[in-house]
Design a protein around this motif. Structure first.
Motif, PDB file in Angstrom:
ATOM      1  N   ASP A 103     -22.238 -22.359   6.626  1.00  0.00           N
ATOM      2  CA  ASP A 103     -22.409 -23.806   6.734  1.00  0.00           C
ATOM      3  C   ASP A 103     -23.600 -24.151   7.628  1.00  0.00           C
ATOM      4  OD1 ASP A 103     -21.819 -26.493   6.441  1.00  0.00           O
ATOM      5  OD2 ASP A 103     -20.027 -26.453   7.689  1.00  0.00           O
ATOM      6  N   TRP A 110     -13.028 -27.122   8.869  1.00  0.00           N
ATOM      7  CA  TRP A 110     -14.382 -26.792   9.334  1.00  0.00           C
ATOM      8  C   TRP A 110     -14.882 -27.762  10.395  1.00  0.00           C
ATOM      9  CZ3 TRP A 110     -13.418 -28.545   4.361  1.00  0.00           C
ATOM     10  CH2 TRP A 110     -13.885 -29.835   4.076  1.00  0.00           C
ATOM     11  N   CYS A 161     -20.449 -33.544   3.870  1.00  0.00           N
ATOM     12  CA  CYS A 161     -20.603 -32.109   3.687  1.00  0.00           C
ATOM     13  C   CYS A 161     -20.511 -31.795   2.201  1.00  0.00           C
ATOM     14  CB  CYS A 161     -19.541 -31.343   4.467  1.00  0.00           C
ATOM     15  SG  CYS A 161     -17.882 -32.008   4.326  1.00  0.00           S
ATOM     16  N   ALA A 202     -23.371 -23.826   2.217  1.00  0.00           N
ATOM     17  CA  ALA A 202     -22.866 -25.192   2.344  1.00  0.00           C
ATOM     18  C   ALA A 202     -23.623 -25.887   3.467  1.00  0.00           C
ATOM     19  CB  ALA A 202     -21.370 -25.168   2.656  1.00  0.00           C
ATOM     20  N   SER A 206     -26.305 -22.805  12.005  1.00  0.00           N
ATOM     21  CA  SER A 206     -25.318 -22.539  10.967  1.00  0.00           C
ATOM     22  C   SER A 206     -24.187 -21.700  11.535  1.00  0.00           C
ATOM     23  CB  SER A 206     -25.973 -21.833   9.780  1.00  0.00           C
ATOM     24  OG  SER A 206     -26.495 -20.585  10.166  1.00  0.00           O
ATOM     25  N   HIS A 240     -22.486 -28.768  -0.907  1.00  0.00           N
ATOM     26  CA  HIS A 240     -23.178 -27.528  -1.229  1.00  0.00           C
ATOM     27  C   HIS A 240     -24.511 -27.829  -1.906  1.00  0.00           C
ATOM     28  CE1 HIS A 240     -18.788 -27.112  -1.777  1.00  0.00           C
ATOM     29  NE2 HIS A 240     -18.942 -25.989  -1.087  1.00  0.00           N
ATOM     30  N   GLU A 296     -17.629 -20.201   3.633  1.00  0.00           N
ATOM     31  CA  GLU A 296     -18.962 -20.792   3.626  1.00  0.00           C
ATOM     32  C   GLU A 296     -19.831 -20.336   4.783  1.00  0.00           C
ATOM     33  OE1 GLU A 296     -18.036 -24.962   1.343  1.00  0.00           O
ATOM     34  OE2 GLU A 296     -18.287 -25.055   3.510  1.00  0.00           O
ATOM     35  N   SER A 339     -23.094 -29.287   6.526  1.00  0.00           N
ATOM     36  CA  SER A 339     -22.352 -30.370   7.169  1.00  0.00           C
ATOM     37  C   SER A 339     -23.360 -31.261   7.866  1.00  0.00           C
ATOM     38  CB  SER A 339     -21.358 -29.822   8.195  1.00  0.00           C
ATOM     39  OG  SER A 339     -20.324 -29.112   7.559  1.00  0.00           O
TER      40      SER A 339
END
Length: 173
Positions: free
Chosen positions: A116, A159, A66, A33, A98, A68, A114, A35
């Motif tokens: 991220d 998140w 955010c 994912a 990340s 994927h 995730e 952000s």
């Protein structure tokens, strides 16, 4: 259109793919994912309130955008695609790191699990949000966001405070 996510191991090696909703069922499967955090010249962060109709965590405030990446799509390309799709603009983005997290949404019953990737960019105008994705938006200084997170954590995606805590110092970089 059915979305597919990239399943990964904890080292971010792709291990397969899965339909997006299925990846969020039964405790969630670990998937890639991103952000995006967009700041203005004053160091304020562009926040969005997720649309009510989102499949999970609707109406909650979060970072600029955010989502994927799709199989075959780089994470950077996906971040820029979704920034345009959600907020109507694109800017150069820089990956800053990340983190891994898991968060359950009691309302939808879905779980985010995730790896991220966090991207940072700068923008000096008003976005033109897609109402199917974004209910509202605002520019806000980090200390004000932190105070609101402390007083009302239920207003934010799970998140967001994790990513903010790790990456808030990149507003000038």
């Amino acid at each position: 259109m059915q979305e597919t996510v990239i399943l990964v191991d904890e080292a971010d090696n792709a291990v397969g793919s899965c339909e997006k909703l299925a990846a969020h069922l039964d405790g969630g499967q670990l998937h890639r994912a991103f952000s995006v955090f967009v700041f203005d010249a004053a160091g304020r962060l562009l926040l969005q309130q997720r649309a009510r109709e989102k499949y999970h965590f609707g109406e909650l405030w979060t970072n600029t955008c955010c989502s994927h990446p799709r199989p075959g799509e780089t994470t950077l390309a996906a971040a820029q695609r979704r920034l345009t799709e959600e907020l109507g603009f694109t800017v150069p983005l820089t990956e800053k790191g990340s983190f891994l997290y898991r968060a359950h949404d009691p309302i939808s019953g879905l779980t985010e699990h995730e790896l991220d990737h966090v991207f940072v960019g700068h923008f000096e105008s008003a976005p033109t949000p897609n109402p199917a994705e974004v209910m509202d938006w605002r520019w806000q200084a980090i200390p004000e966001i932190e105070a609101e997170l402390t007083a009302h954590p239920e207003r934010f995606t799970p998140w967001f405070p994790l990513a903010l805590n790790q990456f808030k110092n990149y507003s000038s970089g």
